[in-house]
Design an enzyme around this catalytic site. Structure first.
Site, PDB file in Angstrom:
ATOM      1  N   HIS A 163      -5.792 -21.333  11.511  1.00 15.36           N
ATOM      2  CA  HIS A 163      -6.912 -21.628  11.233  1.00 15.36           C
ATOM      3  C   HIS A 163      -8.142 -20.646  10.683  1.00 15.36           C
ATOM      4  O   HIS A 163      -8.847 -20.972   9.566  1.00 15.36           O
ATOM      5  CB  HIS A 163      -7.847 -22.088  12.418  1.00 15.36           C
ATOM      6  CG  HIS A 163      -9.473 -22.212  12.137  1.00 15.36           C
ATOM      7  ND1 HIS A 163     -10.138 -23.125  11.367  1.00 15.36           N
ATOM      8  CD2 HIS A 163     -10.498 -21.327  12.093  1.00 15.36           C
ATOM      9  CE1 HIS A 163     -11.388 -22.944  11.245  1.00 15.36           C
ATOM     10  NE2 HIS A 163     -11.689 -21.874  12.010  1.00 15.36           N
ATOM     11  N   CYS A 173      -8.248 -28.014   7.760  1.00 11.55           N
ATOM     12  CA  CYS A 173      -6.900 -27.415   8.087  1.00 11.55           C
ATOM     13  C   CYS A 173      -6.079 -28.243   8.905  1.00 11.55           C
ATOM     14  O   CYS A 173      -6.580 -28.996   9.738  1.00 11.55           O
ATOM     15  CB  CYS A 173      -6.996 -25.879   8.297  1.00 11.55           C
ATOM     16  SG  CYS A 173      -7.535 -25.822  10.169  1.00 11.55           S
ATOM     17  N   ASP A 224      -8.359  -7.248   1.307  1.00 11.17           N
ATOM     18  CA  ASP A 224      -7.087  -7.489   2.132  1.00 11.17           C
ATOM     19  C   ASP A 224      -7.795  -7.048   3.573  1.00 11.17           C
ATOM     20  O   ASP A 224      -8.869  -5.979   3.433  1.00 11.17           O
ATOM     21  CB  ASP A 224      -6.117  -6.688   1.891  1.00 11.17           C
ATOM     22  CG  ASP A 224      -5.964  -5.411   2.505  1.00 11.17           C
ATOM     23  OD1 ASP A 224      -5.637  -4.936   3.475  1.00 11.17           O
ATOM     24  OD2 ASP A 224      -6.583  -4.484   1.613  1.00 11.17           O
ATOM     25  N   CYS A 271      -7.695 -28.083  12.578  1.00 12.67           N
ATOM     26  CA  CYS A 271      -8.996 -28.624  13.112  1.00 12.67           C
ATOM     27  C   CYS A 271      -8.985 -30.354  12.876  1.00 12.67           C
ATOM     28  O   CYS A 271      -9.576 -30.921  13.431  1.00 12.67           O
ATOM     29  CB  CYS A 271     -10.073 -28.304  11.994  1.00 12.67           C
ATOM     30  SG  CYS A 271     -10.519 -26.587  12.274  1.00 12.67           S
ATOM     31  N   CYS A 293     -14.011 -28.162   8.502  1.00 13.03           N
ATOM     32  CA  CYS A 293     -12.666 -27.752   8.194  1.00 13.03           C
ATOM     33  C   CYS A 293     -11.627 -28.806   8.010  1.00 13.03           C
ATOM     34  O   CYS A 293     -11.513 -29.474   9.138  1.00 13.03           O
ATOM     35  CB  CYS A 293     -12.262 -26.374   9.158  1.00 13.03           C
ATOM     36  SG  CYS A 293     -10.665 -25.751   8.525  1.00 13.03           S
ATOM     37  N   ASP A 310       0.756  -1.234  -0.010  1.00 16.20           N
ATOM     38  CA  ASP A 310      -0.015   0.020  -0.095  1.00 16.20           C
ATOM     39  C   ASP A 310       0.908   1.353   0.128  1.00 16.20           C
ATOM     40  O   ASP A 310       1.953   1.149   0.161  1.00 16.20           O
ATOM     41  CB  ASP A 310      -0.988  -0.006   1.063  1.00 16.20           C
ATOM     42  CG  ASP A 310      -0.283  -0.108   2.404  1.00 16.20           C
ATOM     43  OD1 ASP A 310       0.976   0.335   2.387  1.00 16.20           O
ATOM     44  OD2 ASP A 310      -1.090  -0.268   3.383  1.00 16.20           O
TER      45      ASP A 310
END
Length: 390
Positions: A344, A315, A275, A318, A313, A89
Site C-alpha cells: 500500500h 491498490c 528515493d 485497499c 486508493c 548509489d
C-alpha cells in the site's frame, strides 16, 4: 542517456529519461532495494504497482554477495530478475554512517564491515569498478556525505574532497564502462554517471559544488548530503538554493527524501528524481500513508474497523483487506502484515508521483500540492525522524 522534457509548469517539468533497460517518466520516485530487494515485496508486484526504476546499494552488494559474483551472474538486473531501470548509489552514504569504523584520506576511505569487522577500502576508482560490475543504468560518483551539524571549515574540506573524487570517478568510469556485464546485449548503450552536489548546509558551497560539477559535464546531477538530521525546513532551503545552478536540460535528483508532501513539493520546484526508504520502513512499523492522513495501524481504534485502509486508493490491499485485518496482522506479528503495508505505501507514493506528472501536464499542480500538504496534517501525529537515503 537521452532526457526529453515533454511539458512544464513553472519550474516543474514532465520528462522522459531513456535508459538502456527502460524509459522512465519523470518526476519519478524510486523505491529503495538496498540488498537487491525492496524489502517485503517481490519484483512482479513492483511491476504491477508501476515502479519504473529502483535503487540498489553499492556498499551492501559489495559486501554480500559481492560485485564479482553479480557480474558473473549477468549483472544486477539479471541477478534479481528486474527488467526495468536500476540506479546504484556510490556507497558514500553508508561509509559516512560508519563514523566509528572508518578513516577518510584523500585517496579514499578505509572502513570495517558492519557484518564481520573485516577491513575494506573504497576509492572513487573502486566504487566505479563495483558499480560497473553491478551494471545499473545510472551510477553515482563517489562522494563524502557531511554530517549535521558541520561547521564551514569541515564542509569546505569535505566538498574539496568530493569534487576531487568526482573527477576521478568520471575518468575511471569512462575508461572502464565497456566492462559492464550487459554490453553485448545493449550495443551502443552505456551506463550514465551522475555527479553529486555536497557542501553541507551552506548555500555558497552548494553553488560552488554545482558550478564545478557542471563544468565536468555529467549527464545528470544529484543533491546529496540531506536527510542527515537537519530540520526539514533547512532541507528545502538547500534544495531551493541549489537547483538554479543545475542544468535545466539534464535530470536533477535529490537523494534520500522524503514524505509524500515533500516529494510533491520538490517535484514542483523542478526535481526529477527522488528515493527514500520511508514508505517501506514506515510500513514495517505500521505507519501508513492515506488520503485521510497518516495512520498508525496498530492503534486500538482500528480493531473492529471493517472499512478499507484508504477508501480513495485502488491498490490490491485497499480493494480487498480491512483496517481490522491489517491491525490484526501487525499485532500478531505476521509477516503478511509487513507485505501488505508495504504494497500500500509504495502504491501511495507511486500513484502520488503519477498524479504529479499528470498535474504538470494539465496545469493543476498548485491544487495537488495543497491537497497533499493538507493530508500530511491528518491522521497520525507528524513524524520528526528523517528517513535517510538508506
Amino acid at each position: 542517456m537521452n532526457f526529453e522534457i515533454k511539458s512544464t509548469f513553472g519550474p516543474a517539468r514532465r520528462a522522459s529519461m531513456y535508459l538502456p533497460h527502460a524509459a522512465v517518466q519523470t518526476p519519478v520516485f524510486m523505491p529503495v532495494g538496498t540488498q537487491a530487494t525492496v524489502k517485503a515485496i517481490p519484483q512482479h508486484l513492483l511491476e504491477e504497482l508501476g515502479a519504473q526504476i529502483i535503487l540498489g546499494n553499492t556498499y551492501h552488494l559489495y559486501l554480500r554477495p559481492g560485485h564479482e559474483v553479480i557480474r558473473r551472474l549477468g549483472g544486477l538486473h539479471q541477478f534479481m530478475s528486474w527488467p526495468r531501470a536500476l540506479l546504484t548509489d556510490s556507497g558514500g552514504f553508508q561509509v559516512f554512517s560508519l563514523s566509528e569504523l572508518r578513516k577518510v584520506t584523500e585517496e579514499g576511505v578505509r572502513f570495517r564491515s558492519h557484518l564481520d569487522g573485516s577491513s575494506h577500502f573504497f576509492s572513487p576508482e573502486h566504487s566505479m569498478d563495483v558499480q560497473i560490475a553491478l551494471g545499473a543504468d545510472i551510477v553515482m560518483a563517489f562522494d563524502e556525505c557531511t554530517e549535521y551539524p558541520a561547521d564551514f571549515g569541515r564542509a569546505r574540506k569535505s566538498l574539496d574532497l568530493t569534487l576531487c573524487w568526482a573527477q576521478r570517478s568520471k575518468d575511471h568510469f569512462h575508461a572502464h564502462q565497456h566492462e559492464r556485464p550487459w554490453a553485448e546485449n545493449f550495443a551502443g548503450q552505456n551506463q550514465s554517471l551522475f555527479g553529486i552536489v555536497q557542501g553541507g548546509m551552506f548555500p555558497e558551497l552548494r553553488r560552488e559544488a554545482a558550478e564545478r560539477l557542471v563544468e565536468m559535464d555529467f549527464p545528470g546531477y544529484a543533491i546529496g548530503g540531506l536527510s542527515v538530521g537537519e530540520p526539514r525546513t533547512l532541507t528545502r532551503e538547500i534544495i531551493e538554493a541549489t537547483l538554479p545552478f543545475l542544468p535545466a536540460t539534464k535530470p536533477r535528483y535529490v537523494m534520500g527524501v522524503g514524505y509524500p508532501e515533500e516529494i510533491v513539493e520538490y517535484a514542483a520546484m523542478g526535481v526529477d528524481m527522488m528515493d527514500c526508504v520511508l514508505p517501506t520502513r514506515a510500513a514495517r512499523h505500521g505507519l501508513l500513508f492515506t488520503s485521510e492522513g497518516r495512520l498508525n495501524i496498530k492503534n486500538r481504534r482500528f480493531a473492529e474497523d471493517q472499512g478499507p485502509l484508504d477508501p480513495e486508493c485502488g491498490c490490491m490491499v485497499c480493494s480487498r483487506y480491512s483496517r481490522a485485518y491489517l491491525r490484526h496482522l501487525f499485532v500478531a506479528q505476521e509477516v503478511l502484515g509487513s507485505v501488505l503495508n508495504t504494497v500500500h505505501n509504495l502504491a501511495y507514493y507511486l500513484d502520488t508521483m503519477e498524479s504529479v506528472r499528470d498535474a504538470i501536464e494539465l496545469g493543476t499542480l498548485p491544487a495537488l500540492v495543497a491537497r497533499v500538504r493538507a493530508r500530511s496534517t491528518g491522521g497520525a501525529s507528524s513524524e520528526t525522524e528523517r528517513p535517510g537515503s538508506q
